[in-house]
Design an enzyme around this catalytic site. Structure first.
Site, PDB file in Angstrom:
ATOM      1  N   SER A 134     -41.188  35.020  23.207  1.00  0.00           N
ATOM      2  CA  SER A 134     -41.076  34.192  21.982  1.00  0.00           C
ATOM      3  C   SER A 134     -42.116  33.784  21.478  1.00  0.00           C
ATOM      4  O   SER A 134     -43.299  33.795  22.356  1.00  0.00           O
ATOM      5  CB  SER A 134     -39.987  33.113  22.346  1.00  0.00           C
ATOM      6  OG  SER A 134     -40.115  32.223  21.369  1.00  0.00           O
ATOM      7  N   TYR A 147     -38.108  26.242  28.076  1.00  0.00           N
ATOM      8  CA  TYR A 147     -38.019  27.568  27.312  1.00  0.00           C
ATOM      9  C   TYR A 147     -39.772  27.972  26.902  1.00  0.00           C
ATOM     10  O   TYR A 147     -39.741  29.024  27.141  1.00  0.00           O
ATOM     11  CB  TYR A 147     -37.387  27.268  25.821  1.00  0.00           C
ATOM     12  CG  TYR A 147     -37.190  28.650  25.338  1.00  0.00           C
ATOM     13  CD1 TYR A 147     -36.121  29.385  25.340  1.00  0.00           C
ATOM     14  CD2 TYR A 147     -38.010  28.716  24.071  1.00  0.00           C
ATOM     15  CE1 TYR A 147     -36.199  30.721  24.723  1.00  0.00           C
ATOM     16  CE2 TYR A 147     -38.012  29.877  23.245  1.00  0.00           C
ATOM     17  CZ  TYR A 147     -36.832  30.999  23.548  1.00  0.00           C
ATOM     18  OH  TYR A 147     -36.686  31.987  23.137  1.00  0.00           O
TER      19      TYR A 147
END
Length: 243
Positions: A134, A147
């Site tokens: 990501s 995350y």
């Protein structure tokens, strides 16, 4: 093999590879949605095999890889995609939520890669590993500490494994997607906070899952034969901005 194939980006990755002619093993914890995806793939004469896999359970990973290879043959492309998030201010995130994210996104991704690499090494033909990280690997997403940490781990894991496994002709690369519309976040982009965020993005838009197809097919095919340890940002310029 595509992990996390029951929804979102994994669903699109599986469709894209199947349309390109790959036999695809579809891995996720819930097989109900996988059966639906397999039927869609079979609808255009593709071949797909749903396999149950819980990436937080190493024995489940091993079993799923064995089932996939028994039915479809040795895995030569892995899309290591499973991931979750838990939104929380860092001072309030619980140990349970933190562990859930890290166990899925970082630990799970490693042991999936390990299981497939063991097979690739044993068969001696090498292969392609595509780790889905990501933009959070290199920039902050607010109130998403676990995350961000997990995706930074996936990015560095990609480079470390490329260094170790290159001798076996295993190419380990990855994609850092930006903001992509999925069923999970679709409604958010229609809210006022979502619209304000879009207005700050370089292209004033968010991406669609198919916007990742080009990078996926590059890393899965011979065009990436001299790429190893590379991360490709597919984010419409997000990482280049300072906000």
């Amino acid at each position: 093999m595509v992990t996390g194939a029951s929804s979102g980006l994994g669903w699109q990755f599986a469709l894209t590879l199947a349309r390109a002619g790959a036999k695809v093993s579809l891995a996720a914890r819930s097989t109900d949605k996988l059966e639906e995806l397999a039927r869609e793939i079979e609808g255009f004469d593709g071949r797909a095999l749903p396999v149950r896999m819980d990436v937080t359970d190493v024995s489940s990973i091993s079993e799923a890889v064995n089932v996939a290879e028994t039915e479809l043959g040795p895995i030569n492309i892995l899309v290591n995609n499973s991931g979750i998030s838990r939104l929380s201010p860092s001072e309030k995130i619980s140990e349970e939520d933190f562990d859930a994210v890290m166990d899925t996104n970082a630990k799970g991704a490693f042991f999936v890669a390990q299981a497939v690499a063991q097979s690739m090494i044993r068969h001696g033909h090498g292969g392609k590993m595509i780790n889905i990280a990501s933009v959070a690997a290199s920039r902050v997403l607010k109130q998403n500490i676990a995350y961000c940490m997990s995706k930074a781990a996936v990015q560095h894991m990609t480079r470390a494994l490329a260094d170790e496994w290159g001798r076996y002709k295993i190419h380990v690369n990855g994609i850092n997607p930006g903001y992509i519309v999925t069923n999970i976040n679709r409604e958010y982009w229609e809210t006022e906070p979502g619209k304000r965020l879009i207005a700050r993005l370089p292209g004033r838009r968010v991406g669609q899952p198919e916007d990742l197809d080009g990078a996926l097919l590059l890393l899965a095919g011979p065009g990436s034969d001299f790429m190893n340890g590379s991360m490709i940002e597919v984010d419409d310029g997000l990482v280049a901005t300072g906000f």
